[in-house]
Design an enzyme around this catalytic site. Structure first.
Site, PDB file in Angstrom:
ATOM      1  N   ASP A  53       0.839  -1.192   0.000  1.00 53.16           N
ATOM      2  CA  ASP A  53       0.000   0.000   0.000  1.00 53.16           C
ATOM      3  C   ASP A  53       0.881   1.252   0.000  1.00 53.16           C
ATOM      4  OD1 ASP A  53      -3.008   0.814   0.404  1.00 53.16           O
ATOM      5  OD2 ASP A  53      -1.928   1.972   1.922  1.00 53.16           O
TER       6      ASP A  53
ATOM      7  N   TYR B 164      -1.936  11.168   1.899  1.00 53.75           N
ATOM      8  CA  TYR B 164      -2.737  11.445   0.704  1.00 53.75           C
ATOM      9  C   TYR B 164      -2.696  12.932   0.361  1.00 53.75           C
ATOM     10  CZ  TYR B 164      -4.607   6.753   1.437  1.00 53.75           C
ATOM     11  OH  TYR B 164      -4.736   5.403   1.591  1.00 53.75           O
TER      12      TYR B 164
ATOM     13  N   HIS C 238      -7.045  -6.825  -1.034  1.00 52.71           N
ATOM     14  CA  HIS C 238      -6.022  -5.795  -0.812  1.00 52.71           C
ATOM     15  C   HIS C 238      -5.038  -6.143   0.293  1.00 52.71           C
ATOM     16  CE1 HIS C 238      -4.361  -1.737  -0.915  1.00 52.71           C
ATOM     17  NE2 HIS C 238      -4.441  -1.711   0.402  1.00 52.71           N
TER      18      HIS C 238
END
Length: 306
Positions: free
Chosen positions: A106, A212, A276
């Site tokens: 990730d 982010y 994921h």
């Protein structure tokens, strides 16, 4: 060989430049392996890998900058990819090495790709899980992927995403871990409580979202720069890419043709019945692949089959 449960996981802190990072450590030896987690996790996401890789290597799983027990700088710009890369450079040097194998998932994978691009001499081998290099992401990007990446845009807002994630004692977090796996009972209530506790640390939730805020538009959506050389997105270290094909966030079409961006040996493991959280959901497959890849070319390879 010791059973996994007898290989102790130790904890410590390292000062790497401007931040202090907490880490979990397992094993010993000359070969350093660093495990980099993603959002919204911490070192604990590698609990199934630490004792296994620790048989052959000295394995370090840090809480990355902003997470759990590591330092949490306040400014958004302190979470830019350049600073995150330098944290890993600092870890390698802290443990007295000139290079290390990097295993990452990730956001950790995003940092690992950038590290390999900027400092290939410091990366002996690279394993990235679920997230392709930014150049591949941009080359493969579709409207469908944008719709699945809605949270990246939502997290750009101030304060509201934190309140949304924290509501009802992180109920959405618990539901996400429970509902975004193919197999049942991948995450126990006890596992989820550990992740919640990490996010309850003062400033941790905002810090995780700052990854982010600091990087998404710069790197993923605007053709940003991952290396000092603007036209160079190549990876020049031996690379293994592991992908759970039922990922809810990073779609299969977004990870097509990664080998186009690798100027070194490249291998790929796709796991059809995983999503994921691949190192937690497909533990045996991932661990076997890691052992084979990391020990290839060494005299420790025979241990991988034990």
């Amino acid at each position: 060989m010791k059973p996994e449960r007898e290989i102790a996981i130790k904890h410590g802190f390292s000062d790497v430049g401007e931040v202090r990072l907490h880490y979990a450590e397992c094993g010993a030896g000359d070969d350093l392996v660093i495990l980099l987690h993603g959002f919204p996790e911490c070192w604990y996401s590698w609990r199934h890998q630490l004792p296994v890789l620790g048989r052959n290597h000295r394995v370090i799983a840090p809480d990355m900058r902003g997470y759990n027990l590591s330092d949490k700088p306040a400014p958004v710009q302190d979470y830019r990819i350049e600073s995150l890369v330098e944290d890993v450079v600092g870890l390698i040097r802290y443990f007295g090495k000139e290079r290390a194998a990097i295993v990452a998932h990730d956001w950790g994978a995003g940092v690992a790709w950038a590290l390999a691009q900027r400092h290939p001499e410091m990366v002996s081998k690279l394993v990235a899980m679920q997230v392709p290099p930014p150049a591949a992401w941009r080359a493969n990007f579709t409207l469908r992927q944008l719709l699945h990446s809605w949270y990246m845009l939502f997290f750009q807002l101030p304060r509201l995403p934190e309140a949304w994630a924290r509501a009802n004692d992180f109920a959405r977090l618990a539901r996400m871990f429970k509902e975004t796996t193919v197999k049942d009972d991948v995450f126990t209530d006890e596992d989820i409580e550990i992740y919640k506790q990490a996010l309850r640390q003062p400033g941790a939730l905002t810090a995780g979202m700052n990854y982010y805020r600091a990087n998404v538009f710069k790197s993923l959506f605007r053709g940003g720069v991952e290396t000092p050389k603007e036209d160079d997105g190549r990876i020049r270290v031996p690379t293994l890419f592991i992908y759970g094909e039922q990922d809810h966030a990073v779609l299969p079409e977004t990870v097509r043709g990664i080998s186009r961006f690798i100027d070194s040996t490249y291998s790929e493991l796709r796991i059809a019945d995983s999503a994921h959280w691949v190192q937690n959901e497909a533990v045996e497959e991932v661990n076997a692949a890691l052992l084979e890849f990391l020990d290839k070319g060494s005299d420790k390879g025979s241990l991988a089959a034990d």
